[in-house]
Design a protein around this motif. Sequence first.
Motif, mmCIF file in Angstrom:
data_model
loop_
_atom_site.group_PDB
_atom_site.id
_atom_site.type_symbol
_atom_site.label_atom_id
_atom_site.label_comp_id
_atom_site.label_asym_id
_atom_site.label_seq_id
_atom_site.Cartn_x
_atom_site.Cartn_y
_atom_site.Cartn_z
ATOM 1 N N ASN A 17 0.794 -1.230 0.000
ATOM 2 C CA ASN A 17 0.000 0.000 0.000
ATOM 3 C C ASN A 17 0.814 1.261 0.000
ATOM 4 O OD1 ASN A 17 0.989 0.162 2.539
ATOM 5 N ND2 ASN A 17 -0.916 0.701 3.497
ATOM 6 N N SER A 18 0.197 2.383 0.238
ATOM 7 C CA SER A 18 0.900 3.658 0.213
ATOM 8 C C SER A 18 0.813 4.341 1.544
ATOM 9 C CB SER A 18 0.302 4.565 -0.869
ATOM 10 O OG SER A 18 -1.066 4.762 -0.647
ATOM 11 N N PRO A 19 1.730 5.293 1.865
ATOM 12 C CA PRO A 19 1.749 5.934 3.164
ATOM 13 C C PRO A 19 0.417 6.576 3.516
ATOM 14 C CG PRO A 19 3.710 6.472 1.920
ATOM 15 C CD PRO A 19 2.796 5.762 0.989
ATOM 16 N N GLY A 20 0.068 6.477 4.800
ATOM 17 C CA GLY A 20 -1.099 7.179 5.297
ATOM 18 C C GLY A 20 -2.354 6.345 5.341
ATOM 19 N N ASP A 21 -2.357 5.143 4.744
ATOM 20 C CA ASP A 21 -3.526 4.301 4.775
ATOM 21 C C ASP A 21 -3.630 3.621 6.123
ATOM 22 O OD1 ASP A 21 -4.082 4.960 2.196
ATOM 23 O OD2 ASP A 21 -3.084 3.217 1.324
ATOM 24 N N SER A 22 -4.827 3.162 6.455
ATOM 25 C CA SER A 22 -4.999 2.485 7.736
ATOM 26 C C SER A 22 -6.013 1.377 7.599
ATOM 27 C CB SER A 22 -5.455 3.471 8.828
ATOM 28 O OG SER A 22 -6.705 4.032 8.485
ATOM 29 N N VAL A 23 -5.831 0.337 8.414
ATOM 30 C CA VAL A 23 -6.737 -0.794 8.425
ATOM 31 C C VAL A 23 -7.681 -0.641 9.593
ATOM 32 C CG1 VAL A 23 -6.900 -3.282 8.693
ATOM 33 C CG2 VAL A 23 -5.047 -2.301 7.352
ATOM 34 N N ALA A 24 -8.967 -0.746 9.341
ATOM 35 C CA ALA A 24 -9.959 -0.658 10.405
ATOM 36 C C ALA A 24 -10.271 -2.053 10.912
ATOM 37 C CB ALA A 24 -11.234 -0.006 9.868
ATOM 38 N N THR A 25 -10.573 -2.176 12.197
ATOM 39 C CA THR A 25 -11.052 -3.437 12.735
ATOM 40 C C THR A 25 -12.499 -3.598 12.346
ATOM 41 O OG1 THR A 25 -11.799 -2.431 14.783
ATOM 42 C CG2 THR A 25 -9.527 -3.212 14.719
ATOM 43 N N GLY A 26 -13.044 -4.793 12.563
ATOM 44 C CA GLY A 26 -14.437 -5.012 12.228
ATOM 45 C C GLY A 26 -15.347 -4.042 12.942
ATOM 46 N N ALA A 27 -15.034 -3.758 14.234
ATOM 47 C CA ALA A 27 -15.871 -2.856 15.008
ATOM 48 C C ALA A 27 -15.834 -1.455 14.434
ATOM 49 C CB ALA A 27 -15.418 -2.846 16.466
ATOM 50 N N THR A 28 -14.631 -1.003 14.043
ATOM 51 C CA THR A 28 -14.501 0.338 13.480
ATOM 52 C C THR A 28 -15.246 0.441 12.165
ATOM 53 O OG1 THR A 28 -12.340 0.574 14.508
ATOM 54 C CG2 THR A 28 -12.859 2.079 12.713
ATOM 55 N N ALA A 29 -15.129 -0.594 11.342
ATOM 56 C CA ALA A 29 -15.799 -0.578 10.051
ATOM 57 C C ALA A 29 -17.306 -0.513 10.218
ATOM 58 C CB ALA A 29 -15.412 -1.815 9.249
ATOM 59 N N ALA A 30 -17.825 -1.228 11.206
ATOM 60 C CA ALA A 30 -19.257 -1.227 11.429
ATOM 61 C C ALA A 30 -19.747 0.143 11.863
ATOM 62 C CB ALA A 30 -19.612 -2.272 12.485
ATOM 63 N N ALA A 31 -18.893 0.829 12.630
ATOM 64 C CA ALA A 31 -19.299 2.130 13.150
ATOM 65 C C ALA A 31 -19.216 3.227 12.092
ATOM 66 C CB ALA A 31 -18.421 2.503 14.341
ATOM 67 N N THR A 32 -18.225 3.110 11.192
ATOM 68 C CA THR A 32 -17.985 4.190 10.237
ATOM 69 C C THR A 32 -18.512 3.900 8.851
ATOM 70 O OG1 THR A 32 -15.842 3.270 9.616
ATOM 71 C CG2 THR A 32 -15.876 4.822 11.451
ATOM 72 N N GLY A 33 -18.853 2.644 8.579
ATOM 73 C CA GLY A 33 -19.245 2.282 7.229
ATOM 74 C C GLY A 33 -18.019 2.144 6.363
ATOM 75 N N ALA A 69 -11.940 -2.937 5.092
ATOM 76 C CA ALA A 69 -12.512 -2.432 6.334
ATOM 77 C C ALA A 69 -12.384 -3.463 7.445
ATOM 78 C CB ALA A 69 -13.983 -2.062 6.120
ATOM 79 N N ASN A 70 -12.315 -4.716 7.073
ATOM 80 C CA ASN A 70 -12.142 -5.798 8.037
ATOM 81 C C ASN A 70 -10.859 -6.536 7.678
ATOM 82 O OD1 ASN A 70 -12.281 -8.370 9.377
ATOM 83 N ND2 ASN A 70 -14.444 -7.964 9.757
ATOM 84 N N LEU A 71 -9.984 -6.725 8.649
ATOM 85 C CA LEU A 71 -8.679 -7.325 8.377
ATOM 86 C C LEU A 71 -8.800 -8.723 7.798
ATOM 87 C CD1 LEU A 71 -5.778 -6.458 8.579
ATOM 88 C CD2 LEU A 71 -5.646 -7.504 10.837
ATOM 89 N N ASP A 72 -9.872 -9.444 8.126
ATOM 90 C CA ASP A 72 -10.042 -10.778 7.564
ATOM 91 C C ASP A 72 -10.141 -10.730 6.037
ATOM 92 O OD1 ASP A 72 -9.921 -12.122 9.940
ATOM 93 O OD2 ASP A 72 -12.081 -12.141 10.272
ATOM 94 N N ASP A 73 -10.666 -9.603 5.498
ATOM 95 C CA ASP A 73 -10.782 -9.488 4.045
ATOM 96 C C ASP A 73 -9.415 -9.372 3.378
ATOM 97 O OD1 ASP A 73 -13.532 -9.642 4.082
ATOM 98 O OD2 ASP A 73 -13.823 -7.475 4.211
ATOM 99 N N LEU A 74 -8.416 -8.880 4.112
ATOM 100 C CA LEU A 74 -7.070 -8.780 3.557
ATOM 101 C C LEU A 74 -6.520 -10.158 3.227
ATOM 102 C CD1 LEU A 74 -4.749 -6.874 2.836
ATOM 103 C CD2 LEU A 74 -4.015 -6.955 5.218
ATOM 104 N N LYS A 75 -6.929 -11.156 3.992
ATOM 105 C CA LYS A 75 -6.472 -12.522 3.759
ATOM 106 C C LYS A 75 -7.063 -13.099 2.469
ATOM 107 C CE LYS A 75 -6.229 -13.328 8.747
ATOM 108 N NZ LYS A 75 -6.748 -14.128 9.874
ATOM 109 N N LYS A 76 -8.117 -12.466 1.958
ATOM 110 C CA LYS A 76 -8.809 -12.972 0.770
ATOM 111 C C LYS A 76 -8.403 -12.227 -0.500
ATOM 112 C CE LYS A 76 -12.798 -13.845 3.764
ATOM 113 N NZ LYS A 76 -14.205 -13.464 4.047
ATOM 114 N N TRP A 77 -7.465 -11.293 -0.384
ATOM 115 C CA TRP A 77 -7.064 -10.523 -1.560
ATOM 116 C C TRP A 77 -6.600 -11.433 -2.686
ATOM 117 C CZ3 TRP A 77 -3.875 -5.435 -0.535
ATOM 118 C CH2 TRP A 77 -4.753 -4.447 -0.068
ATOM 119 N N LYS A 78 -6.991 -11.050 -3.909
ATOM 120 C CA LYS A 78 -6.537 -11.727 -5.115
ATOM 121 C C LYS A 78 -5.350 -10.961 -5.701
ATOM 122 C CE LYS A 78 -9.987 -14.536 -4.655
ATOM 123 N NZ LYS A 78 -9.764 -15.904 -4.121
#
Length: 430
Positions: A34-50, A66-75
């Motif tokens: 990725n590029s500088p400044g990006d951030s990974v949200a936890t499931g709870a954060t994603a639910a709260a912020t959309g 938005a959910n770290l588990d989705d990073l494991k599914k990247w193609k």
Amino acid sequence: MSATRRTRRTVRAALGASTVALTLLATSACGPDNSPGDSVATGATAAATGSATGPATGTTGLGLPANLDDLKKWKADDWEKWAKDYALPAVAKGYWTLERILSAQPVEPLKPPAPGPGGKPTGQPTTQAPQPTAPATAPATATAQPSVPGQPPADGGVDAPPKTVNAQADPHPYAKNLSVFGKIFFDKPGAQTLAPGKLGQNYVCSGTVVADPAHPGKSNLVWTAGHCAHQGKGSTFNSNIVFIPDFNASGAVSGGKRPTDVTQYAPYGKWDAVNYVTSPVWKAEGGEVGPAAQYDFAILRVKPEEDTGKSLEETVGGALPVWFNAPRDQLSITNYGYPAGPPFDGLELNHCDGGKPSRLAYDPNRPPMLTIGCSMTGGSSGGGWLAAKDGKPALVSNVSVGHDGDQKWQAGPYLDDVAAGLYNFIAKKG
């Protein structure tokens, strides 16, 4: 003899005997960066912020899942979109002189916060889980608690710190199969601007030659810590990165000696990094100890300063397979590196027989790190952690965090599907 001691001896014997060939483990996963400044949200954060809609999964507005588990599914396409600074500028030929190499400053493992009143660490993110750093005097008797698959460990993934294991220097000349270990030298971002052409701007970590599933028997890949390749959140990659395998194997620069022949301290030459990948989590959040340390790993692709037509693996005589999602209860770890902070001088390869790892977590929603007793210091960052898989050594982690109090220990990331995706991506890019 206990099973743990037998496993340690298996790893040491496999690496120490020059007749044992290091074998290749092919892995299948998906793709890196990725590029500088990006951030990974936890499931709870994603639910709260959309979240916005991303390439293959829901993402934050910055492009990460938005959910770290989705990073494991990247193609592969998802990883490709993150590889914005995959290629590295060329290293000037002759830049890494012996004088510059010996003046390089050791990169310290990430330091855990010091315990505050009541033994609680200070300056750490607040979570509902137990804090990761126990008082230095805490007994190493805690055992890992069972966890429900897909849920954070009930105890937060934190055990009492392990007891100190004193590092042992490997004798010269190094055994043939230790040639997979070496030193990584580099400049941090902005170093040339601050001190153009001067000594004192250079830094050093440790690294390990790993197998390349896309190029069996011809790997040019080196595994290290994320903080040895990229400075994390808001920053960018390191520059002038070079890997020297089997550094000082003969002892040519030990004891103040200064040989003029490069092959005496770099028997397999110098290998310039031409591209790299590190976890999106490290690049988005890294820089200091905390949850990003749980994904503090990187892979370099290198080429020889003096091209011989042979790959790194062919040149040094082997490459270690990487064991992803290794069962924790089957691990007995030996780690390798070139510690340079006192009382070490950075000239000698050392190892710690750490045995069964305990756990350390800064975020219970992420895989707990592996933790072993080890007295190695700065310069050992990125050094390889090995365990026996089917009787042969495999890399399972790298030095990320280090504690140098009364109890000396180091922690490394648990290599899950995110690490496997990163590995597969750079292999296919080569």
